[in-house]
Design a protein around this motif. Structure first.
Motif, PDB file in Angstrom:
ATOM      1  N   PHE A 249       0.879  -1.149  -0.004  1.00  0.00           N
ATOM      2  CA  PHE A 249      -0.041  -0.117  -0.077  1.00  0.00           C
ATOM      3  C   PHE A 249       0.760   1.392   0.008  1.00  0.00           C
ATOM      4  CE2 PHE A 249      -3.771  -2.697   1.407  1.00  0.00           C
ATOM      5  CZ  PHE A 249      -4.909  -1.864   0.441  1.00  0.00           C
ATOM      6  N   ASN A 250       1.881   1.201   0.921  1.00  0.00           N
ATOM      7  CA  ASN A 250       2.647   2.455   0.896  1.00  0.00           C
ATOM      8  C   ASN A 250       3.206   2.894  -0.649  1.00  0.00           C
ATOM      9  OD1 ASN A 250       2.478   2.680   3.730  1.00  0.00           O
ATOM     10  ND2 ASN A 250       4.517   1.629   4.046  1.00  0.00           N
ATOM     11  N   ILE A 251       3.901   1.707  -1.400  1.00  0.00           N
ATOM     12  CA  ILE A 251       4.535   2.357  -2.530  1.00  0.00           C
ATOM     13  C   ILE A 251       3.315   2.582  -3.440  1.00  0.00           C
ATOM     14  CG2 ILE A 251       5.665   1.179  -4.566  1.00  0.00           C
ATOM     15  CD1 ILE A 251       7.354  -0.462  -2.598  1.00  0.00           C
ATOM     16  N   LEU A 252       2.208   1.710  -3.674  1.00  0.00           N
ATOM     17  CA  LEU A 252       1.357   1.806  -4.701  1.00  0.00           C
ATOM     18  C   LEU A 252       0.279   2.774  -4.459  1.00  0.00           C
ATOM     19  CD1 LEU A 252       0.768  -2.124  -5.730  1.00  0.00           C
ATOM     20  CD2 LEU A 252       2.523  -0.536  -6.691  1.00  0.00           C
ATOM     21  N   PHE A 253      -0.147   2.850  -3.276  1.00  0.00           N
ATOM     22  CA  PHE A 253      -1.342   3.836  -2.886  1.00  0.00           C
ATOM     23  C   PHE A 253      -0.834   5.184  -2.538  1.00  0.00           C
ATOM     24  CE2 PHE A 253      -4.140   5.882   0.073  1.00  0.00           C
ATOM     25  CZ  PHE A 253      -5.113   6.272  -0.642  1.00  0.00           C
ATOM     26  N   VAL A 254       0.471   5.106  -1.639  1.00  0.00           N
ATOM     27  CA  VAL A 254       0.890   6.420  -1.038  1.00  0.00           C
ATOM     28  C   VAL A 254       1.405   7.056  -1.977  1.00  0.00           C
ATOM     29  CG1 VAL A 254       2.184   7.520   0.782  1.00  0.00           C
ATOM     30  CG2 VAL A 254       0.711   5.400   1.244  1.00  0.00           C
ATOM     31  N   LEU A 255       2.650   6.540  -2.799  1.00  0.00           N
ATOM     32  CA  LEU A 255       3.335   7.182  -3.556  1.00  0.00           C
ATOM     33  C   LEU A 255       2.675   7.488  -4.768  1.00  0.00           C
ATOM     34  CD1 LEU A 255       6.959   5.738  -3.681  1.00  0.00           C
ATOM     35  CD2 LEU A 255       6.480   8.208  -3.482  1.00  0.00           C
ATOM     36  N   GLY A 256       1.732   6.536  -5.297  1.00  0.00           N
ATOM     37  CA  GLY A 256       0.918   6.892  -6.544  1.00  0.00           C
ATOM     38  C   GLY A 256       0.191   8.102  -6.412  1.00  0.00           C
ATOM     39  N   SER A 257      -0.671   8.208  -5.194  1.00  0.00           N
ATOM     40  CA  SER A 257      -1.452   9.268  -4.902  1.00  0.00           C
ATOM     41  C   SER A 257      -0.513  10.485  -5.080  1.00  0.00           C
ATOM     42  CB  SER A 257      -2.334   8.933  -3.515  1.00  0.00           C
ATOM     43  OG  SER A 257      -3.103   7.825  -3.727  1.00  0.00           O
ATOM     44  N   SER A 258       0.350  10.513  -4.172  1.00  0.00           N
ATOM     45  CA  SER A 258       1.497  11.715  -3.889  1.00  0.00           C
ATOM     46  C   SER A 258       1.915  12.149  -5.328  1.00  0.00           C
ATOM     47  CB  SER A 258       2.513  11.551  -3.068  1.00  0.00           C
ATOM     48  OG  SER A 258       2.218  10.983  -1.778  1.00  0.00           O
ATOM     49  N   ALA A 259       2.537  11.273  -6.272  1.00  0.00           N
ATOM     50  CA  ALA A 259       2.866  11.675  -7.485  1.00  0.00           C
ATOM     51  C   ALA A 259       1.814  12.033  -8.543  1.00  0.00           C
ATOM     52  CB  ALA A 259       3.650  10.411  -7.901  1.00  0.00           C
ATOM     53  N   ALA A 260       0.423  11.362  -8.370  1.00  0.00           N
ATOM     54  CA  ALA A 260      -0.397  11.913  -9.278  1.00  0.00           C
ATOM     55  C   ALA A 260      -0.988  13.219  -8.710  1.00  0.00           C
ATOM     56  CB  ALA A 260      -1.786  11.080  -9.058  1.00  0.00           C
ATOM     57  N   ILE A 261      -0.796  13.692  -7.535  1.00  0.00           N
ATOM     58  CA  ILE A 261      -1.045  15.085  -7.042  1.00  0.00           C
ATOM     59  C   ILE A 261      -0.056  16.280  -7.629  1.00  0.00           C
ATOM     60  CG2 ILE A 261      -1.295  16.558  -4.999  1.00  0.00           C
ATOM     61  CD1 ILE A 261      -2.787  14.156  -3.771  1.00  0.00           C
ATOM     62  N   SER A 262       1.297  15.904  -7.292  1.00  0.00           N
ATOM     63  CA  SER A 262       2.307  16.654  -7.602  1.00  0.00           C
ATOM     64  C   SER A 262       3.401  15.745  -7.951  1.00  0.00           C
ATOM     65  CB  SER A 262       2.538  17.620  -6.274  1.00  0.00           C
ATOM     66  OG  SER A 262       3.700  18.507  -6.500  1.00  0.00           O
ATOM     67  N   PRO A 263       4.153  16.137  -9.062  1.00  0.00           N
ATOM     68  CA  PRO A 263       5.322  15.334  -9.468  1.00  0.00           C
ATOM     69  C   PRO A 263       6.292  15.354  -8.404  1.00  0.00           C
ATOM     70  CG  PRO A 263       4.566  16.491 -11.256  1.00  0.00           C
ATOM     71  CD  PRO A 263       3.482  17.120 -10.137  1.00  0.00           C
ATOM     72  N   ILE A 264       7.126  14.018  -7.998  1.00  0.00           N
ATOM     73  CA  ILE A 264       8.089  14.276  -6.865  1.00  0.00           C
ATOM     74  C   ILE A 264       9.630  14.081  -7.552  1.00  0.00           C
ATOM     75  CG2 ILE A 264       8.932  12.780  -5.051  1.00  0.00           C
ATOM     76  CD1 ILE A 264       6.139  11.832  -4.791  1.00  0.00           C
ATOM     77  N   ALA A 265      10.015  15.224  -7.089  1.00  0.00           N
ATOM     78  CA  ALA A 265      11.651  15.213  -7.428  1.00  0.00           C
ATOM     79  C   ALA A 265      12.592  14.325  -6.602  1.00  0.00           C
ATOM     80  CB  ALA A 265      12.373  16.617  -7.314  1.00  0.00           C
ATOM     81  N   VAL A 266      13.302  13.281  -7.321  1.00  0.00           N
ATOM     82  CA  VAL A 266      14.073  12.356  -6.532  1.00  0.00           C
ATOM     83  C   VAL A 266      15.443  12.845  -6.063  1.00  0.00           C
ATOM     84  CG1 VAL A 266      14.890   9.964  -6.723  1.00  0.00           C
ATOM     85  CG2 VAL A 266      12.785  10.635  -7.974  1.00  0.00           C
ATOM     86  N   ASP A 267      15.848  12.906  -5.012  1.00  0.00           N
ATOM     87  CA  ASP A 267      17.095  13.111  -4.244  1.00  0.00           C
ATOM     88  C   ASP A 267      17.988  11.838  -4.667  1.00  0.00           C
ATOM     89  OD1 ASP A 267      19.124  13.299  -2.920  1.00  0.00           O
ATOM     90  OD2 ASP A 267      18.477  14.431  -1.184  1.00  0.00           O
ATOM     91  N   ASP A 268      19.093  12.258  -5.260  1.00  0.00           N
ATOM     92  CA  ASP A 268      20.284  11.004  -5.707  1.00  0.00           C
ATOM     93  C   ASP A 268      20.148   9.986  -4.432  1.00  0.00           C
ATOM     94  OD1 ASP A 268      20.181  12.196  -8.235  1.00  0.00           O
ATOM     95  OD2 ASP A 268      22.082  13.155  -7.869  1.00  0.00           O
ATOM     96  N   LYS A 269      20.557  10.606  -3.394  1.00  0.00           N
ATOM     97  CA  LYS A 269      20.758   9.724  -2.251  1.00  0.00           C
ATOM     98  C   LYS A 269      19.703   8.501  -2.164  1.00  0.00           C
ATOM     99  CE  LYS A 269      23.204  13.187   0.172  1.00  0.00           C
ATOM    100  NZ  LYS A 269      23.170  14.098   1.464  1.00  0.00           N
ATOM    101  N   VAL A 270      18.551   8.916  -2.442  1.00  0.00           N
ATOM    102  CA  VAL A 270      17.485   8.061  -2.087  1.00  0.00           C
ATOM    103  C   VAL A 270      17.528   6.530  -2.974  1.00  0.00           C
ATOM    104  CG1 VAL A 270      14.858   7.586  -2.389  1.00  0.00           C
ATOM    105  CG2 VAL A 270      15.604   9.699  -1.560  1.00  0.00           C
ATOM    106  N   PHE A 271      18.358   6.621  -3.905  1.00  0.00           N
ATOM    107  CA  PHE A 271      18.687   5.389  -4.921  1.00  0.00           C
ATOM    108  C   PHE A 271      18.989   4.228  -4.063  1.00  0.00           C
ATOM    109  CE2 PHE A 271      18.172   8.163  -8.264  1.00  0.00           C
ATOM    110  CZ  PHE A 271      17.282   7.627  -9.234  1.00  0.00           C
TER     111      PHE A 271
END
Length: 317
Positions: A249-271
């Protein structure tokens, strides 16, 4: 004052999630929905609701790095410290469906996240971004997972069809408890995002780091409380399923909803954190396959892994 409000926010998140899960579970019983469906959906979604609230609020406020850090940090916390602490208290039995389908589905979701955020490496773009399109892809994967869960529920419906509904359950009371829990989660989520971000800036921390640490740990407390409670009650077979469901749910719903609302810039360290999340999910799958349980020894290894990880990301900042 920010620290006090942050603690109040966490308290509201935990209590709100508790009320939400209890109320929703009772409504499911009134509807005669099978127990397995409750565990994979209502409990998993309920314990993920703080992450969802915090991440969606952060996305609406333009703090996208908090959303990504929160999800990745929460998932790592769940796999390591939550499973580790619960397994140390009482060995966790693992259902065969969890090994064959749910943990591999978590691995699939995590790998899709890594691919979609690798814009520079895979597409030659100037920056890495989780776009609105990526968000809708996650939500489509969520519908596949929900189809699988509903299919399981329909297959097991016969097992609960003849079970009597407890007489002390009432519709009005449980709808009120569920709505009250949801309100506490939303209000508490607001407090956590606003004050957590304020504290992070005052300490010179990045949004990503505060998402990976303070907010991730705080929003994962419901999972920790739920799993430890299940382990102490020796209902360990549901504990691991709930954690795996929550991570999906965290990846598919939480991130999915968040990115659909506003694009998320990815910090290089998060990889590094996402790759570590994938590796830890593989470790959990290996541990689960040994005698279909996660024992005390494996629990200690997972808990120790989180402490090492926490030291690493703090020093990395």
């Amino acid at each position: 004052m920010a620290y006090i409000l942050l603690i109040i926010g966490f308290a509201l998140l935990i209590k709100g999630a508790d009320l939400f899960v209890n109320g929703s579970s009772n409504i499911a019983k009134l509807l005669r929905v099978p127990t397995i469906l409750i565990g994979l959906t209502i409990v998993a979604f309920g314990t993920s609701s703080p992450e969802a609230t915090v991440s969606i609020i952060a996305a609406l406020e333009g703090s996208g790095n908090v959303s990504l850090g929160n999800v990745v940090g929460s998932n790592i916390f769940n796999i390591t410290l939550v499973v580790g602490a619960a397994a140390f208290l009482y060995p966790l039995k693992v259902e065969s469906e969890t090994i064959k389908k749910e943990i591999p589905f978590t691995l699939l979701a995590s790998t899709v996240l890594l691919i979609l955020m690798s814009d520079i490496a895979l597409q030659g773009f100037s920056s890495n971004l989780l776009t609105r399109s990526d968000g809708f892809i996650f939500l489509l994967f969520l519908t596949i997972f929900m189809y699988y869960v509903i299919e399981i529920g329909l297959k097991s419906r016969k097992d609960t069809a003849d079970e009597p509904v407890p007489e002390d359950l009432s519709w009005g009371k449980n709808i009120f408890i569920t709505l009250l829990g949801l309100a506490a989660i939303i209000f508490g989520g607001n407090l956590v995002v606003d004050n957590g971000t304020e504290i992070a800036y005052s300490l010179g921390m990045s949004e990503t780091l505060v998402g990976l640490t303070i907010i991730a740990i705080g929003t994962s407390l419901p999972e920790l409380v739920t799993s430890i409670s299940a382990a102490l009650k020796k209902e360990s077979e549901i504990a691991l399923g709930n954690i795996v469901g929550s991570n999906i749910f965290n990846i598919l719903f939480v991130l999915g909803s968040s990115a659909a609302i506003s694009p998320i810039a990815v910090d290089d360290k998060v990889f590094i954190d996402v790759i570590l999340m994938i590796l830890l999910t593989v470790v959990l799958l290996v541990f689960s396959r040994t005698s279909f349980k996660v024992g005390k020894r494996e629990g200690l290894v997972l808990a120790a892994a989180y402490i090492i990880y926490l030291v690493y990301i703090i020093l990395r900042n």
